[in-house]
Design a protein around this motif. Structure first.
Motif, short mmCIF file in Angstrom:
data_model
loop_
_atom_site.label_atom_id
_atom_site.label_comp_id
_atom_site.label_asym_id
_atom_site.label_seq_id
_atom_site.Cartn_x
_atom_site.Cartn_y
_atom_site.Cartn_z
N SER A 142 0.88 -1.31 0.17
CA SER A 142 -0.09 0.05 -0.02
C SER A 142 0.80 1.31 -0.17
O SER A 142 0.59 2.23 -0.70
CB SER A 142 -1.02 0.21 1.19
OG SER A 142 -1.88 -1.00 1.16
N VAL A 143 2.07 1.23 0.60
CA VAL A 143 2.87 2.33 0.97
C VAL A 143 3.52 2.70 -0.69
O VAL A 143 3.56 3.52 -1.01
CB VAL A 143 4.00 2.21 1.98
CG1 VAL A 143 4.99 3.16 1.56
CG2 VAL A 143 3.39 2.25 3.16
N SER A 144 3.92 1.59 -1.28
CA SER A 144 4.44 1.80 -2.59
C SER A 144 3.54 2.39 -3.47
O SER A 144 3.86 3.07 -4.48
CB SER A 144 5.19 0.50 -3.12
OG SER A 144 4.02 -0.45 -3.60
N GLY A 145 2.24 1.79 -3.51
CA GLY A 145 1.22 2.12 -4.28
C GLY A 145 0.83 3.64 -4.20
O GLY A 145 0.71 4.57 -5.05
N ALA A 146 0.98 3.94 -2.84
CA ALA A 146 0.75 5.44 -2.53
C ALA A 146 1.67 6.44 -2.77
O ALA A 146 1.61 7.47 -3.36
CB ALA A 146 0.49 5.56 -1.01
N LYS A 158 -1.04 10.62 2.41
CA LYS A 158 -2.19 9.98 3.14
C LYS A 158 -3.41 9.83 2.17
O LYS A 158 -4.00 8.51 2.51
CB LYS A 158 -2.41 10.67 4.51
CG LYS A 158 -1.33 10.66 5.56
CD LYS A 158 -1.50 11.39 6.64
CE LYS A 158 -0.31 11.21 7.76
NZ LYS A 158 -0.55 12.16 8.94
N LEU A 159 -3.60 10.74 1.65
CA LEU A 159 -4.82 10.39 0.57
C LEU A 159 -4.60 9.65 -0.21
O LEU A 159 -5.20 8.60 -0.61
CB LEU A 159 -5.06 12.02 -0.12
CG LEU A 159 -6.31 11.91 -1.14
CD1 LEU A 159 -7.69 11.41 -0.43
CD2 LEU A 159 -6.39 13.27 -1.72
N CYS A 160 -3.31 9.43 -0.84
CA CYS A 160 -3.10 8.37 -1.82
C CYS A 160 -3.22 7.08 -1.13
O CYS A 160 -3.73 5.87 -1.70
CB CYS A 160 -1.70 8.69 -2.30
SG CYS A 160 -1.50 10.31 -3.43
N LEU A 161 -2.74 6.91 -0.07
CA LEU A 161 -2.83 5.68 0.69
C LEU A 161 -4.41 5.16 0.91
O LEU A 161 -4.80 3.96 0.39
CB LEU A 161 -2.25 5.75 2.02
CG LEU A 161 -2.17 4.54 2.97
CD1 LEU A 161 -1.35 3.36 2.16
CD2 LEU A 161 -1.46 4.76 4.44
N VAL A 162 -5.30 6.22 1.20
CA VAL A 162 -6.63 5.57 1.41
C VAL A 162 -7.26 5.48 0.11
O VAL A 162 -7.90 4.10 0.06
CB VAL A 162 -7.53 7.08 2.09
CG1 VAL A 162 -8.84 6.75 1.76
CG2 VAL A 162 -7.07 7.29 3.38
N ILE A 163 -6.75 5.85 -1.27
CA ILE A 163 -7.41 5.41 -2.31
C ILE A 163 -6.98 3.96 -2.75
O ILE A 163 -7.75 3.22 -3.22
CB ILE A 163 -6.88 6.54 -3.46
CG1 ILE A 163 -7.47 7.83 -3.23
CG2 ILE A 163 -7.20 5.86 -4.85
CD1 ILE A 163 -6.91 9.01 -4.05
N ILE A 164 -5.69 3.89 -2.51
CA ILE A 164 -5.09 2.66 -2.90
C ILE A 164 -5.70 1.54 -1.95
O ILE A 164 -6.19 0.36 -2.47
CB ILE A 164 -3.47 2.51 -2.44
CG1 ILE A 164 -2.95 3.13 -3.74
CG2 ILE A 164 -2.97 1.13 -2.69
CD1 ILE A 164 -2.82 2.87 -4.98
N VAL A 165 -5.87 1.87 -0.55
CA VAL A 165 -6.49 0.58 0.38
C VAL A 165 -7.70 0.38 -0.11
O VAL A 165 -8.48 -0.71 0.01
CB VAL A 165 -6.18 1.03 1.66
CG1 VAL A 165 -7.16 0.22 2.55
CG2 VAL A 165 -4.69 1.10 2.20
#
Length: 498
Positions: A142-146, A158-165
């Motif tokens: 998830s971190v790499s995707g964010a 943090k927003l990017c992480l939410v989208i990926i998750v």
């Protein structure tokens, strides 16, 4: 049901059958938990294992395995490439051997683990995998995707992480069939984009660049590559258990092993090449941005999208298999959506771990890769020796026999983990006694753990005195009970390379 007649008779154990009707439906939530897959629900072909294991490795986490060999351990490109290919090959061979068992037994990998560990002892490997897969690997990918979305759109990480998750959990929630379909459609997109990016990176790399390697750097890189490939091992039969029992098991194991090997080996070598043209000092905060910095803008942009898609592909498997491992602990949930609910719970926990991993991601990922191999090595040692020791015997009944509680597997794995970590671990948080005094040993924890667990289990298996026991699985069918399909017993001829 548990029947036997005479000391030499084979006990009959009734299977815990996965409830509900599912078949090959895609837009449906997979019902039930980690039970035996009914024969009428079986479907699929061995070839699907190839893209199911290529797609989740088409992501930056795979690339970064190659990067750390050069950045952190100072290996030359060629030495790093050798360590990466050898480590990946070893983890891929074991992957194929494990995946080949799925069609025959029809259960998830951590249920198969009960053969050697028993119902209670299996809490050790199944519990570890539930945490590592559903939380640890989920957080890493998830971190790499964010980071990829952040580098592309410059949104808050943090927003990017939410989208990926959210997307990852949506795929895993629906279950087995959607996971396979998602990987299949992502496959051509990811392969084409990463092929273009890889050609550009390799053309700009400096493979002859001199590096000052740290003592033992080759073995540590080898261990990290093995840890990455073998990180999929505890999931192997999760994605082959729906195949019909008469499926060619050699083909099943071959396609699964090749999927892991080809995708990991190529992208890891590309990562090592990319590390020769990037800088740890400049891109340590966002290695993903460093990787695409040497790509033309349009190629870099589509590569970032591919990295985000690859992270989703990987975590759909991670959180799905994490839920399978949790259910393999023997916990029965009161709802047919138990698996789906557990997937969400694990994913949410992984999300919070990922938040803490947004800083100093590189070093944390390096340590995580090594820790993965620390427990998988001993687990594999027990698993494969158990197959050999029980060769030719009917053992499928042990999968659902709550009274099957041998001590040998748990003891061998626990002792091997403790001794190998104490003596040979080598990472920033802990350095074992041997590398502390002889740095050239690098980190051979998983090799020692595998060998020690295998030897201990071979001894303990004989000492526990149940080597002659056999138990057959039976499948409820209305008012009657019928045997599970086929002769089920560990047999080396089932291995994909035979």
């Amino acid at each position: 049901m548990n029947e036997s007649s005479g000391a030499a008779a084979t006990a009959l154990i009734e299977a815990d059958v996965r409830e509900g009707t599912y078949g090959d439906k895609v837009a449906a939530v997979e019902p039930g938990g980690a039970g035996f897959i009914p024969l009428g629900e079986r479907h699929g072909k061995p070839l699907q294992e190839f893209w199911t294991w290529v797609s989740p490795n088409m992501e930056f986490a795979t690339i970064f395995v190659g990067v750390i060999g050069v950045w952190f351990f100072g290996l030359s490109f060629w030495m790093a490439a050798l360590a990466l290919v050898l480590g990946t090959a070893l983890g891929s061979v074991t992957m194929g051997a494990l995946a080949a068992r799925g069609p025959l037994f029809g259960v998830p990998q951590m249920i198969l683990s009960r053969l050697g560990f028993g119902f209670l002892g299996n809490v050790l490997p199944a519990g570890l995998n539930a945490l590592v897969a559903g939380v640890g690997w989920f957080a890493v990918n998830s971190v790499s995707g964010a980071f990829a979305l952040n580098a592309l759109f410059h949104w808050n990480t943090k927003l990017c992480l939410v989208i990926i998750v959210v997307v990852e959990l949506a795929v895993a929630f629906f279950g087995h069939n959607l996971v396979h379909v998602f990987e299949r459609f992502a496959f051509p997109v990811l392969v084409v984009i990463f092929a273009i990016a890889s050609i550009v990176i390799l053309s700009k790399s400096h493979p002859g660049m001199h590096h000052a390697s740290i003592p033992g750097g080759f073995l540590i890189t080898f261990g990290a590559a093995f840890g990455y490939a073998a990180g999929w091992n505890p999931y192997a039969s999760d994605y082959t258990r729906y195949l019909p029992p008469d499926t060619n098991r050699r083909a099943t194991g071959l396609w699964a092993g090749l999927g892991v090997f080809i995708s990991c080996a190529i992208l890891e070598v590309v990562g090592a090449a990319g590390a020769t043209i990037t800088s740890l000092d400049k891109y340590g905060g966002n290695p993903t941005a460093g990787f695409i910095s040497n790509l033309p803008t349009w190629i870099g942009d589509v590569t970032l999208l591919a990295i985000a898609l690859g992270a989703i592909c990987a975590n759909a498997l991670n959180v799905y298999s994490g839920s399978m491992s949790f259910l393999a602990l023997g916990i029965k949930l009161p709802t047919s959506l138990g698996r789906a609910v557990i997937a969400i719970v694990l994913g949410v926990a992984g999300f919070f771990v990922a938040l803490s991993g947004l800083s100093d991601a590189g070093q944390k990922y390096n340590n995580f890769l090594l820790v993965i191999s620390y427990w998988i090595g001993p687990w594999l040692g027990v698993f494969f020796v158990d197959q050999l020791m029980r060769r030719g015997k009917r053992v499928d009944g042990f999968l659902f026999d709550r009274k099957h509680n041998p001590w040998a597997g748990f003891a061998a794995m626990a002792i091997a983990m403790g001794v190998s970590i104490w003596l040979f671990a080598n990472q920033t948080d802990y350095v074992g006694l041997v590398p502390k005094h002889v740095a050239a040993f690098g980190d051979i924890t998983f090799e020692v753990g595998f060998v020690l667990a295998a030897l201990l289990y071979a001894i303990f298996f004989r000492l526990q005195g149940d080597s002659g026991r056999e138990e057959a699985l039976v499948i409820p069918d209305g008012m009657t009970v019928v045997p599970a399909a086929g002769r089920i017993g560990p047999d080396p001829t089932d291995l994909p390379w035979r």
